[in-house]
Enzyme design. Structure first.
Site, mmCIF file in Angstrom:
data_model
loop_
_atom_site.group_PDB
_atom_site.id
_atom_site.type_symbol
_atom_site.label_atom_id
_atom_site.label_comp_id
_atom_site.label_asym_id
_atom_site.label_seq_id
_atom_site.Cartn_x
_atom_site.Cartn_y
_atom_site.Cartn_z
ATOM 1 N N GLU A 185 -5.496 -0.199 1.967
ATOM 2 C CA GLU A 185 -5.616 -0.265 0.503
ATOM 3 C C GLU A 185 -6.190 1.007 -0.127
ATOM 4 O O GLU A 185 -7.234 0.972 -0.798
ATOM 5 C CB GLU A 185 -6.437 -1.490 0.096
ATOM 6 C CG GLU A 185 -5.797 -2.798 0.534
ATOM 7 C CD GLU A 185 -6.518 -4.031 0.001
ATOM 8 O OE1 GLU A 185 -7.702 -3.916 -0.408
ATOM 9 O OE2 GLU A 185 -5.907 -5.114 -0.006
ATOM 10 N N GLU A 191 -0.146 -8.090 3.509
ATOM 11 C CA GLU A 191 -1.224 -9.035 3.213
ATOM 12 C C GLU A 191 -0.795 -9.914 2.048
ATOM 13 O O GLU A 191 -0.290 -9.409 1.037
ATOM 14 C CB GLU A 191 -2.531 -8.331 2.798
ATOM 15 C CG GLU A 191 -3.300 -7.655 3.903
ATOM 16 C CD GLU A 191 -4.676 -7.162 3.415
ATOM 17 O OE1 GLU A 191 -5.209 -7.748 2.445
ATOM 18 O OE2 GLU A 191 -5.187 -6.197 3.993
#
Length: 431
Positions: free
Chosen positions: A213, A332
């Protein structure tokens, strides 16, 4: 309770079918572990394995290396990878980092590694190989957990070579880049003490993920992060030409990108990342994205959240197909149990929506390559759970949705056509 192979299931409803389903797991693990593994490749917008399209149904268990350090915790790693393979899951994403003074740290200081922790990572890879589960190994965290980019900045600052105390200096400080390149090289050239195979030569590793991320809020133009992605992905390819590389993006579009209208909120267009630009690099093999509708949206309405997820996925898959010409993997996704009026069936609805979109894309040979749920764990690991974690076989409906995706993607690939016995029969019962 019904106990089979150490897994426990409630005796409810269609007991005969459930018994059949769980007993059937005895065969697939044996079939998979006997395979001679080939590297997963990328041709255009498809993953290719042994000349055929490869579609992914998998999960996240970030904790595998951490749990493999101590002998009494290793069983959890074995249980999780075995359970994943028995559910027909083909890929697990996990951390290949733990930096600083953390418990079970892998890299204690720049270039200094704890051998016991490295052997734990060896164990994870060896167990994945034994169970036929491929790994996506993430190399650093944008967040503070397990050290992350903040730890690298702290090291540089403490050694008097850092040019900024900002965590974003991870992306542009030359000393920090040297730290991270040394880390990458050490990991990629590591010879597994169990299998005897260097990581860069092991096909059970599906891909390297640069960073979990990434955001560079101090440079919303995106130039800093873009240059870092180019530099680090090129460096990996110079050491390891065999493995795929991905960035680890959440999937946000820069505010200047017309697609930013799809973003969940205005601030996500100023993270210094852009889904198209960051993935449109020759040394990046596939695009990753995440989706957390309950964290990203202010809406309480489940239907609105699911509608956002649908639009989010379809937009990114279309970009993978038409603009990037690369596979798109949802690495995810999840739904928090802390939501108001949360019902576990809501997770089943989210999973089914995601799986249907991926399946339809795969069936049409489009860029949607698969998905990885966040996150799975096994019994006795409640302290490692978060708002999204689950033991997937505890709920019949959840289990059936997940295994059902394994079965139908397997049918597309002909994966179970040569299997005789219970898992093939199981897939005949799940629609």
């Amino acid at each position: 309770m019904l106990a089979i192979n150490g897994l426990f299931f409630p005796m409810i409803g269609t007991a005969t079918l459930i018994t059949f389903m769980f007993m059937s797991f005895g065969n697939i693990g044996n079939v998979l572990k006997q395979q001679n593994y080939s590297f997963v490749e990328r041709i255009g917008d498809q993953f290719i394995l042994d000349g055929k399209p490869f579609y992914i149904n998998g999960w996240n268990s970030y904790w595998l290396m951490d749990h493999a350090v101590d002998e009494f915790d290793k069983i959890k790693v074995k249980e999780m990878l075995l359970a994943g393979s028995k559910m027909g899951l083909t890929v697990c994403r996990t951390w290949a980092f733990n930096d600083g003074s953390n418990y079970h740290a892998l890299q204690i200081s720049p270039g200094v590694f704890d051998e016991k922790s490295f052997q734990a990572l060896d164990y994870v890879i060896a167990e994945a190989r034994r169970n036929g589960v491929r790994l996506i190994l993430s190399l650093v965290n944008n967040l503070h957990a397990y050290g992350g980019k903040a730890q690298y900045v702290k090291w540089a600052w403490e050694e008097g070579v850092g040019i900024s105390s900002s965590n974003d200096s991870f992306f542009f400080d030359p000393s920090i880049q040297t730290y991270f390149k040394n880390y990458i090289k050490t990991v990629l050239t590591r010879k597994n003490t169990i299998t005897g195979i260097e990581y860069r030569d092991d096909p059970i590793i599906l891909a390297w993920e640069l960073i979990n991320e990434p955001r560079c809020m101090s440079d919303p133009s995106g130039d800093t992060l873009q240059e870092w992605i180019k530099e680090m992905s090129k460096f990996i390819k110079e050491i390891d030409e065999k493995h795929l590389v991905t960035v680890g993006l959440e999937g946000f579009y820069d505010s200047k990108n017309p697609k930013s209208a799809v973003n969940p909120s205005d601030w996500t267009g100023s993270t210094g990342s852009d889904f198209i630009r960051n993935n449109d690099i020759p040394t990046i093999d596939f695009a990753s994205l995440h989706v957390y509708p309950d964290q990203w949206l202010s809406a309480d309405n489940l239907e609105d959240k699911l509608e956002f997820v649908k639009k989010w996925l379809l937009t990114h898959i279309e970009d993978g197909q038409k603009k990037l010409k690369k596979p798109v993997l949802l690495t995810e996704f999840g739904l928090s149990r802390q939501n108001k009026n949360f019902d576990p069936l809501h997770r089943d609805m989210l999973n089914k929506l995601v799986y249907d979109i991926i399946y339809k894309s795969a069936k049409r040979n489009k860029a949607g390559a698969g998905s990885l749920i966040w996150q799975f764990f096994v019994k006795g690991m409640e302290s490692y759970n978060d708002d999204f974690g689950m033991v997937p076989w505890e709920r019949k409906s959840t289990f059936e949705v997940i295994v059902g995706q394994s079965c139908r993607l397997g049918r597309l690939q002909g994966k179970y056509s040569n299997l005789k016995g219970s898992f093939k029969d199981l897939c005949l019962h799940i629609r």
